[in-house]
Design an enzyme around this catalytic site. Structure first.
Site, PDB file in Angstrom:
ATOM      1  N   TYR A  15      45.108  40.377  38.018  1.00  0.00           N
ATOM      2  CA  TYR A  15      44.513  41.705  38.188  1.00  0.00           C
ATOM      3  C   TYR A  15      45.463  42.825  37.771  1.00  0.00           C
ATOM      4  O   TYR A  15      45.113  43.997  37.861  1.00  0.00           O
ATOM      5  CB  TYR A  15      44.111  41.910  39.653  1.00  0.00           C
ATOM      6  CG  TYR A  15      43.164  40.861  40.162  1.00  0.00           C
ATOM      7  CD1 TYR A  15      41.837  40.845  39.766  1.00  0.00           C
ATOM      8  CD2 TYR A  15      43.595  39.867  41.035  1.00  0.00           C
ATOM      9  CE1 TYR A  15      40.958  39.859  40.214  1.00  0.00           C
ATOM     10  CE2 TYR A  15      42.725  38.885  41.496  1.00  0.00           C
ATOM     11  CZ  TYR A  15      41.414  38.893  41.075  1.00  0.00           C
ATOM     12  OH  TYR A  15      40.554  37.927  41.524  1.00  0.00           O
ATOM     13  N   TRP A  24      46.695  35.345  49.501  1.00  0.00           N
ATOM     14  CA  TRP A  24      47.189  34.391  48.515  1.00  0.00           C
ATOM     15  C   TRP A  24      48.616  33.972  48.865  1.00  0.00           C
ATOM     16  O   TRP A  24      49.416  34.783  49.343  1.00  0.00           O
ATOM     17  CB  TRP A  24      47.169  35.000  47.118  1.00  0.00           C
ATOM     18  CG  TRP A  24      45.810  35.102  46.524  1.00  0.00           C
ATOM     19  CD1 TRP A  24      45.023  34.093  46.076  1.00  0.00           C
ATOM     20  CD2 TRP A  24      45.047  36.310  46.296  1.00  0.00           C
ATOM     21  NE1 TRP A  24      43.825  34.582  45.589  1.00  0.00           N
ATOM     22  CE2 TRP A  24      43.817  35.931  45.707  1.00  0.00           C
ATOM     23  CE3 TRP A  24      45.289  37.663  46.535  1.00  0.00           C
ATOM     24  CZ2 TRP A  24      42.843  36.856  45.357  1.00  0.00           C
ATOM     25  CZ3 TRP A  24      44.315  38.589  46.189  1.00  0.00           C
ATOM     26  CH2 TRP A  24      43.105  38.186  45.603  1.00  0.00           C
ATOM     27  N   LYS A  61      40.589  29.302  53.027  1.00  0.00           N
ATOM     28  CA  LYS A  61      40.571  28.264  51.994  1.00  0.00           C
ATOM     29  C   LYS A  61      41.818  27.395  52.033  1.00  0.00           C
ATOM     30  O   LYS A  61      41.747  26.168  51.876  1.00  0.00           O
ATOM     31  CB  LYS A  61      40.425  28.917  50.618  1.00  0.00           C
ATOM     32  CG  LYS A  61      40.366  27.930  49.463  1.00  0.00           C
ATOM     33  CD  LYS A  61      40.216  28.648  48.146  1.00  0.00           C
ATOM     34  CE  LYS A  61      40.184  27.658  46.984  1.00  0.00           C
ATOM     35  NZ  LYS A  61      40.061  28.355  45.677  1.00  0.00           N
ATOM     36  N   ARG A 116      36.392  35.614  51.526  1.00  0.00           N
ATOM     37  CA  ARG A 116      35.532  34.630  50.880  1.00  0.00           C
ATOM     38  C   ARG A 116      34.263  34.416  51.710  1.00  0.00           C
ATOM     39  O   ARG A 116      34.202  34.790  52.884  1.00  0.00           O
ATOM     40  CB  ARG A 116      36.279  33.309  50.712  1.00  0.00           C
ATOM     41  CG  ARG A 116      37.563  33.427  49.877  1.00  0.00           C
ATOM     42  CD  ARG A 116      38.301  32.104  49.855  1.00  0.00           C
ATOM     43  NE  ARG A 116      39.523  32.166  49.059  1.00  0.00           N
ATOM     44  CZ  ARG A 116      40.718  32.496  49.546  1.00  0.00           C
ATOM     45  NH1 ARG A 116      40.838  32.789  50.832  1.00  0.00           N
ATOM     46  NH2 ARG A 116      41.783  32.527  48.766  1.00  0.00           N
ATOM     47  N   ARG A 167      34.869  39.009  45.482  1.00  0.00           N
ATOM     48  CA  ARG A 167      36.307  39.014  45.780  1.00  0.00           C
ATOM     49  C   ARG A 167      37.088  39.510  44.567  1.00  0.00           C
ATOM     50  O   ARG A 167      38.052  40.269  44.700  1.00  0.00           O
ATOM     51  CB  ARG A 167      36.748  37.611  46.186  1.00  0.00           C
ATOM     52  CG  ARG A 167      38.229  37.476  46.544  1.00  0.00           C
ATOM     53  CD  ARG A 167      38.471  36.094  47.148  1.00  0.00           C
ATOM     54  NE  ARG A 167      39.880  35.740  47.246  1.00  0.00           N
ATOM     55  CZ  ARG A 167      40.666  36.081  48.264  1.00  0.00           C
ATOM     56  NH1 ARG A 167      40.199  36.799  49.256  1.00  0.00           N
ATOM     57  NH2 ARG A 167      41.925  35.686  48.301  1.00  0.00           N
ATOM     58  N   HIS A 203      31.322  34.769  44.950  1.00  0.00           N
ATOM     59  CA  HIS A 203      32.791  34.802  44.950  1.00  0.00           C
ATOM     60  C   HIS A 203      33.329  35.892  44.022  1.00  0.00           C
ATOM     61  O   HIS A 203      34.463  36.343  44.190  1.00  0.00           O
ATOM     62  CB  HIS A 203      33.349  33.441  44.541  1.00  0.00           C
ATOM     63  CG  HIS A 203      34.836  33.333  44.729  1.00  0.00           C
ATOM     64  ND1 HIS A 203      35.422  33.218  45.971  1.00  0.00           N
ATOM     65  CD2 HIS A 203      35.864  33.351  43.833  1.00  0.00           C
ATOM     66  CE1 HIS A 203      36.739  33.146  45.836  1.00  0.00           C
ATOM     67  NE2 HIS A 203      37.030  33.226  44.554  1.00  0.00           N
TER      68      HIS A 203
END
Length: 366
Positions: free
Chosen positions: A316, A307, A221, A196, A284, A281
């Site tokens: 995805y 994640w 994040k 990020r 990403r 973003h």
């Protein structure tokens, strides 16, 4: 030292009236009334005593306001990376909820907020961000602070369109060529690692090991430090930054990058590259899409991207179809067909025969 007399009183070091009282549960209150008017101070003291009496003897909790809850909520969320967004949403909600107590926030009020925000053009995704904050704050007030006993059921709006914006290799090359040198380096690193914006701009040399091809992020994040494997593209970007700054890997004119990357330089580069509706973003998303198209599994992608769950990664999955290629080839026109020829007449005849059999069984049944 003499004990302060209960009631309202003045202090030499304050222009406000002060209140002092002992509640039924034994708790002592000594605080400023926040007013220079004695009658207002006495009214506040009476209110505190009444609420304490009702709670102690009848189990009735004092009425807490939305604004009181927001102050405490913001204190709890102060360490979040998205703290400014939380503040912004709280300010937006204040005209609707600022004058209410928590017990007055019901389904009708939630419906009103939703309809008002839709009228001014907010998307379902934006409205859902507001609803999620209201729901989270009320749950915290009920479960952690015990300010209220129940909360309205708040459902997020359907129809939220998941953002699916990514670049082709050719578009990415155009964007890199259109960007100034410092921004081009950030873009190339983002496409190579999936990091990020804040993770990239905050990356320090003491957290990079080029010989082991690894970087360690401490400003993520979700607040969980993680390691990032560096491929050849990422290594090349970092090697080009050596010597520009003693602490930070990515800089602009010799100084760390402390601003939002989606700025004028970014807007000009995107426009010059002929790309529409694209944010930093989204690099990403591009990185993740390229990985799935190249055959990277969802579990591998989850670890690479940092994640915590598969929910964000599964979006995805549509880019990887190699596992279905054999199934899709079963009905190719160039292959020997193994499809069993069936007709509607056969099904009708079979159904009729089964119906006659059922009738016979019913007749023979005792």
């Amino acid at each position: 030292m003499a004990q302060t007399q209960e009631g309202v009183y003045r202090r030499k070091d304050s222009r406000f009236w002060w209140i002092a009282t002992t509640l039924p549960n034994g708790k002592r209150i000594r605080q400023s009334a926040g007013t220079e008017n004695r009658q207002d101070a006495e009214a506040l003291l009476a209110k505190i005593r009444l609420e304490a009496f009702r709670e102690h003897h009848f189990g009735i909790k004092p009425q807490r306001t939305w604004q009181e809850a927001v102050v405490r909520y913001l204190t709890v969320k102060a360490s979040l990376k998205s703290y400014r967004d939380v503040q912004r949403i709280c300010r937006m909600l204040d005209p609707y909820l600022g004058s209410l107590t928590l017990n007055q926030i019901n389904g009708d009020m939630i419906w009103f907020i939703v309809q008002e925000r839709l009228k001014i053009g907010n998307t379902p995704a934006t409205v859902n961000r507001y609803l999620a904050l209201i729901r989270n704050l009320l749950k915290m007030a009920r479960d952690e602070w015990q300010w209220i006993d129940s909360i309205p059921k708040i459902r997020l709006m359907p129809g939220e369109v998941e953002r699916d914006r990514w670049l082709t290799r050719e578009e990415a090359e155009r964007l890199i060529k259109a960007a100034p040198e410092h921004l081009a380096a950030l873009i190339r690193f983002a496409l190579a690692t999936g990091c990020r914006a804040r993770e990239i701009t905050g990356l320090e040399w003491n957290r990079v090991d080029l010989s082991r091809r690894t970087a360690w992020l401490n400003k993520t994040k979700n607040g969980t430090p993680r390691g990032v494997p560096l491929n050849k593209d990422a290594i090349a970007v970092l090697e080009a930054q050596i010597g520009k700054h003693a602490q930070y890997c990515f800089t602009y004119r010799g100084k760390p990058i402390l601003w939002d990357l989606t700025n004028t330089a970014w807007g000009n580069a995107v426009k010059k590259a002929g790309i529409d509706d694209f944010r930093f973003h989204d690099l990403r998303h591009t990185w993740a899409s390229w990985h799935r198209q190249a055959g990277t599994s969802c579990d591998e992608l989850k670890d690479l991207g940092g994640w915590k769950s598969r929910n964000m990664v599964d979006r995805y999955a549509k880019f990887a179809t190699e596992n279905l290629a054999f199934a899709a080839s079963r009905i190719e026109s160039t292959r020997d067909s193994k499809v069993i020829p069936l007709s509607r007449i056969c099904h009708v005849k079979q159904a009729a025969d089964e119906g006659e059999s059922d009738k016979s069984l019913n007749i023979l049944a005792p």
